[in-house]
Design a protein around this motif. Sequence first.
Motif, short mmCIF file in Angstrom:
data_model
loop_
_atom_site.label_atom_id
_atom_site.label_comp_id
_atom_site.label_asym_id
_atom_site.label_seq_id
_atom_site.Cartn_x
_atom_site.Cartn_y
_atom_site.Cartn_z
N PHE A 88 0.82 -1.21 0.00
CA PHE A 88 0.00 0.00 0.00
C PHE A 88 0.86 1.26 0.00
O PHE A 88 0.44 2.29 -0.54
N THR A 89 2.04 1.18 0.57
CA THR A 89 2.97 2.32 0.49
C THR A 89 3.45 2.52 -0.94
O THR A 89 3.49 3.65 -1.44
N ARG A 90 3.79 1.42 -1.63
CA ARG A 90 4.22 1.53 -3.02
C ARG A 90 3.12 2.07 -3.92
O ARG A 90 3.41 2.74 -4.93
N LEU A 91 1.88 1.81 -3.57
CA LEU A 91 0.76 2.31 -4.37
C LEU A 91 0.44 3.77 -4.06
O LEU A 91 -0.48 4.34 -4.65
N GLY A 92 1.20 4.36 -3.15
CA GLY A 92 1.04 5.78 -2.85
C GLY A 92 -0.19 6.12 -2.05
O GLY A 92 -0.70 7.24 -2.12
N LEU A 93 -0.68 5.17 -1.23
CA LEU A 93 -1.93 5.36 -0.52
C LEU A 93 -1.72 5.84 0.92
O LEU A 93 -0.74 5.46 1.57
N GLN B 54 10.78 9.99 -12.96
CA GLN B 54 11.52 9.35 -11.87
C GLN B 54 11.34 10.15 -10.58
O GLN B 54 11.15 9.57 -9.51
N ALA B 55 11.41 11.48 -10.69
CA ALA B 55 11.21 12.31 -9.51
C ALA B 55 9.80 12.17 -8.96
O ALA B 55 9.58 12.12 -7.75
N ALA B 56 8.80 12.10 -9.87
CA ALA B 56 7.40 11.96 -9.45
C ALA B 56 7.18 10.63 -8.75
O ALA B 56 6.48 10.56 -7.73
N MET B 57 7.78 9.56 -9.27
CA MET B 57 7.61 8.25 -8.65
C MET B 57 8.34 8.19 -7.32
O MET B 57 7.87 7.58 -6.36
N GLY B 58 9.49 8.86 -7.23
CA GLY B 58 10.22 8.90 -5.98
C GLY B 58 9.46 9.65 -4.91
O GLY B 58 9.41 9.23 -3.74
N ALA B 59 8.80 10.75 -5.30
CA ALA B 59 8.01 11.53 -4.34
C ALA B 59 6.82 10.74 -3.84
O ALA B 59 6.45 10.78 -2.67
N ALA B 60 6.19 9.96 -4.76
CA ALA B 60 5.02 9.16 -4.37
C ALA B 60 5.42 8.04 -3.43
O ALA B 60 4.70 7.68 -2.52
#
Length: 572
Positions: free
Chosen positions: A185-190, A565-571
């Motif tokens: 759930f953390t990886r899914l940005g929730l 990459q920056a957006a995915m890292g922030a999420a």
Amino acid sequence: MRYSRLFVPTLRDDPADAEVVSHKLLLRAGFIRRVTSGVYDYLPTGLRVLRKIEAVVREEMDRAGAQELLMPMVQPSELWEKSGRMEKYGPELLRFKDRHGHESCLGPTHEEVICDLVSRELRSYKQLPMNLYQIQGKFRDEIRPRFGLMRGREFVMKDAYSFHADGASLTAEYKNMFDTYCRIFTRLGLKFRPVEADTGSIGGNNSHEFHVLAESGEDLIAHCTACEYAANVEKAESGRNLPQCVVADITEVKTPNVSSAEDVSAFLSVDIALLVKTLIYRAVGGERDGEVVAACVRGDDQLQEIKLAHAIGADSVEMATDAEIEAIGGVTGFVGPKGLGCKVLMDQSLTGALGLVAGANRRDTHLTGMDVERDLDAVEFCDLRETRAGDKCKRCDGTMELSRGIEVGHVFELGTRYAEPMEVMFQDHNGKRAVATMGCYGIGVSRLMAAIVEQCNDDAGIAWPADLAPFQVSLVTMGKSDEVNEASEMIYRQLQDSGIDVLWDDRNERPGVKFKDAELIGLPLQIVIGDRGLADGVAEIGLRKGERKSVPLADTVSEAASMLQAAMGAAG
């Protein structure tokens, strides 16, 4: 993918039958379409998102040591008869007969099938522990399907089942799965919260639910402001500040046509917390099946029926009829615990209470000055009340708060609840036959899609996290010249060669239409190729609904990769 070839039928207006944000936007953005009540098609963009969610789940389950398999949706009824759940599960279990008259059901869950499989292959403790999982469609015949993918009848689920030689091994795997779910759930940005939970129809002992926090959630969860304690209100325990009580003689008072707790409190000018609400229920299932019981809580509390069912060992409870109330000596509207001819349970907040007001079991009459210890016999005290905001935490000195949540995952310590009747046996290290102990771990994969949208949206549409969006980049061509089309195709090919999911909007549409569709669908990054920029050798690039900047055409793909990459890292 070229937009001109993509099957993505978007809608400009909210569908009339859609109630929550995720249902509205998934329909409007062309991700799903309704087939029948609670059953949906997943269109190409919807399936792409679903597969990306599945990939995260699959990677983390594999990392945790679980092994993937696939079991059938159609299950023979004899397996459910063997486990004792065929009738207990209720009408949500869709049953049917084939041409030979053999009864089967569509699997809402797979405890019986996995136990049948393992029972035929398990021989020795040396094969344990094992954790087997699948990602598969399931069917539950919900009485009121609603909210799109959040409560459908057919849905996609990840369900895992672990088998162990002893309780210590089960406890270790339970923690392993708990940690795995937190990573998923953390990886899914929730934004999510694990909470203690009731085991429900699955059965078993310890269990936790994982809730995505959202106002549209159907579940109410209680959590402490000072410690980590959190639980579904079906299970949550809490304390409360109680009014001062005084010793008094028990007295009958007339209360003509006054029966509700609020009205009695006002009529007698007493604190509503000193009133006793006495509710009469009938047990359904269990050893007390059909028995009528009384459940008492304070006047300003709500009874939690699931707590009552557990307290009396029933599958569920139903409100008693007027005739059943009369049969135990009660009068509807004026029922009280004193003198009832049935089992009486009281919430633990009433332990030792005095100066109470309760129904007198006579029409238009109440009792005042009731002392629980002095005036009542054979009362059983237990936790029956539903936790309220502002209650005291029982684990610390903190205060309880309530939040809405969407349940997306559930982990259970089942013990031998299914393994014993399904005869999942093995030879232990002493050479004796023993029953395996089990864990069960579920994630609603299709429900996750809706839950993500509930948290990731704005006025323009869906705002998918960069690694879950159906396409990461919306490449928008503005202009009709050969030079613009050639430059767009060059960037399109370069993005694909770099492994970036790109949707090239090559349609003959106005720029406003293209941008609105990109934002509605939720693509995180936009690249615009237009005549004006191309004349200067630049493209425009920017995050969804953010400011766009000009970059040299030759640097467009590398800049896009860097921003993603920056957006995915922030999420993360």
